[in-house]
Motif scaffolding. Structure first.
Motif, short mmCIF file in Angstrom:
data_model
loop_
_atom_site.label_atom_id
_atom_site.label_comp_id
_atom_site.label_asym_id
_atom_site.label_seq_id
_atom_site.Cartn_x
_atom_site.Cartn_y
_atom_site.Cartn_z
N ALA A 115 0.98 -0.81 0.18
CA ALA A 115 -0.65 -0.44 -0.03
C ALA A 115 0.96 0.96 -0.34
O ALA A 115 0.41 2.06 -1.11
CB ALA A 115 -1.10 -0.04 1.11
N THR A 116 2.35 1.28 0.96
CA THR A 116 2.78 2.49 0.34
C THR A 116 3.14 2.49 -0.91
O THR A 116 3.55 3.92 -1.07
CB THR A 116 4.07 2.87 1.79
N SER A 176 -6.42 -3.94 2.06
CA SER A 176 -5.43 -3.73 2.03
C SER A 176 -4.70 -3.17 1.58
O SER A 176 -3.54 -1.54 2.39
CB SER A 176 -5.03 -3.94 3.51
N SER A 179 -4.85 3.03 -0.34
CA SER A 179 -4.85 3.69 1.31
C SER A 179 -4.76 5.48 0.93
O SER A 179 -3.69 6.02 0.29
CB SER A 179 -3.34 3.85 1.65
N GLY A 182 -3.28 7.33 2.36
CA GLY A 182 -1.14 7.91 2.09
C GLY A 182 -0.82 8.45 0.60
O GLY A 182 -0.22 8.87 0.21
N GLN A 232 -0.51 2.54 7.83
CA GLN A 232 -1.26 1.31 7.31
C GLN A 232 -0.58 0.49 8.35
O GLN A 232 -2.16 -0.18 8.06
CB GLN A 232 -0.72 1.27 5.69
#
Length: 308
Positions: A115-116, A176, A179, A182, A232
């Protein structure tokens, strides 16, 4: 002609210390005792608010079920049962807690990492590339920030059921990977810190766009990436409602859902209090380690650019 003498008033003298400008490093103006006491008091209240529950968990994990209700909740009992409780947690039902712990590591670790990366790529693209519909896409991202995860859990369950992914690792892992917060943060940070001239210099050297992103963009975005990763990681680790909707096999449970299963049995089996408190203590350790290890990157990112 008669000369008249005018009496002049003496010119007031100004001391050098009064005319001297205040030093750039002089912070005495911001050190008023009343303000310091107020700020310190607020920080103490906030610290107590966050640390008291953790302290209670540590104390409760050292007690037997009888001592948990018969002694002061904020002090240790005479019988120190921490190691016994942790042993019971790790060995109960064939070590099911370890399976839940591993599931949470997979959900939170892999989910937060991917996700990052996706948030960094999307935020970098929205900040540094001009294309049609960029403002509309960013507006959708802002809208996604405002939508709570509980509102999308049921639609996701129906979708994954049609795809045959319900009650699998993918049912928790795939949601997940997204984000919105993010992506929003990375877009703002990239727009403020990634210099366009630096990207043009890399292009003149013959670097491709992907290479520029991975070698230049990601390094500059590191403080923002650490912030997104931590948010997250904590969000997925503590996620309860989505796994509750998606999963029916207890072997796939994350640690939050597994501990709630133990807690629900305390009414008829009081020994589950010891399992629950010991499991909660073990569940907060990974988050504490992650915060301690990554805080220097986070703190550096928050203060970067404040002093030139």
């Amino acid at each position: 002609m008669t000369a008249t003498l005018e009496q002049r008033e003496p010119t007031p003298t100004i001391s050098v210390s009064a005319r001297a400008p205040r030093s750039a490093h002089d912070r005495s103006a911001g050190r008023r005792p009343g303000m310091r006491i107020l700020v310190t008091g607020i920080l103490v209240v906030v610290a107590v608010y966050f640390l008291v529950p953790v302290y209670w968990v540590v104390v409760a994990a050292t007690k037997t079920t009888q001592d948990l209700f018969a002694t002061n909740g904020f002090w240790f009992a005479g019988d120190f049962a921490l190691w016994h409780n942790l042993t019971e947690v790790l060995t109960y039902d064939g070590g099911i807690f370890l399976r839940w712990f591993l599931n949470s590591v997979i959900y939170a670790g892999v989910g937060a990492l991917l996700a990052t990366y996706f948030a960094a790529a999307g935020g970098y693209a929205l900040a540094k590339y001009e294309f049609r519909g960029r403002g509309f896409v960013f507006g959708l991202v802002l809208g996604g920030v405002l939508v709570p995860g509980t509102a999308t859990a049921l639609p996701l369950f129906l979708l994954f059921s049609d795809l045959g992914l319900a009650n699998t690792y993918w049912a928790v892992l795939l949601p997940s990977l997204v984000s919105p917060f993010g992506l929003f943060l990375c877009r703002i940070y990239a727009d403020a810190t990634v210099d366009g001239a630096l990207l043009e210099a890399a292009r003149l050297d013959g670097a491709g766009e992907l290479r520029i992103f991975h070698t230049v963009g990601l390094r500059i975005l590191t403080p923002a990436l650490v912030t997104v990763f931590l948010f997250q990681l904590v969000g997925i680790w503590n996620n309860y409602f989505l796994p509750l909707v998606m999963l029916s096999d207890d072997r796939l449970y994350p640690i939050t859902l597994g501990l709630n299963t133990w807690r629900s049995q305390t009414d008829r089996l009081p020994e589950f209090y010891e399992l629950t408190t010991g499991g909660v203590l073990l569940s907060v350790i990974p988050l504490a380690i992650a915060m301690i290890v990554l805080q220097r990157f986070w703190r550096g990112g928050l203060t970067e650019g404040a002093v030139k």
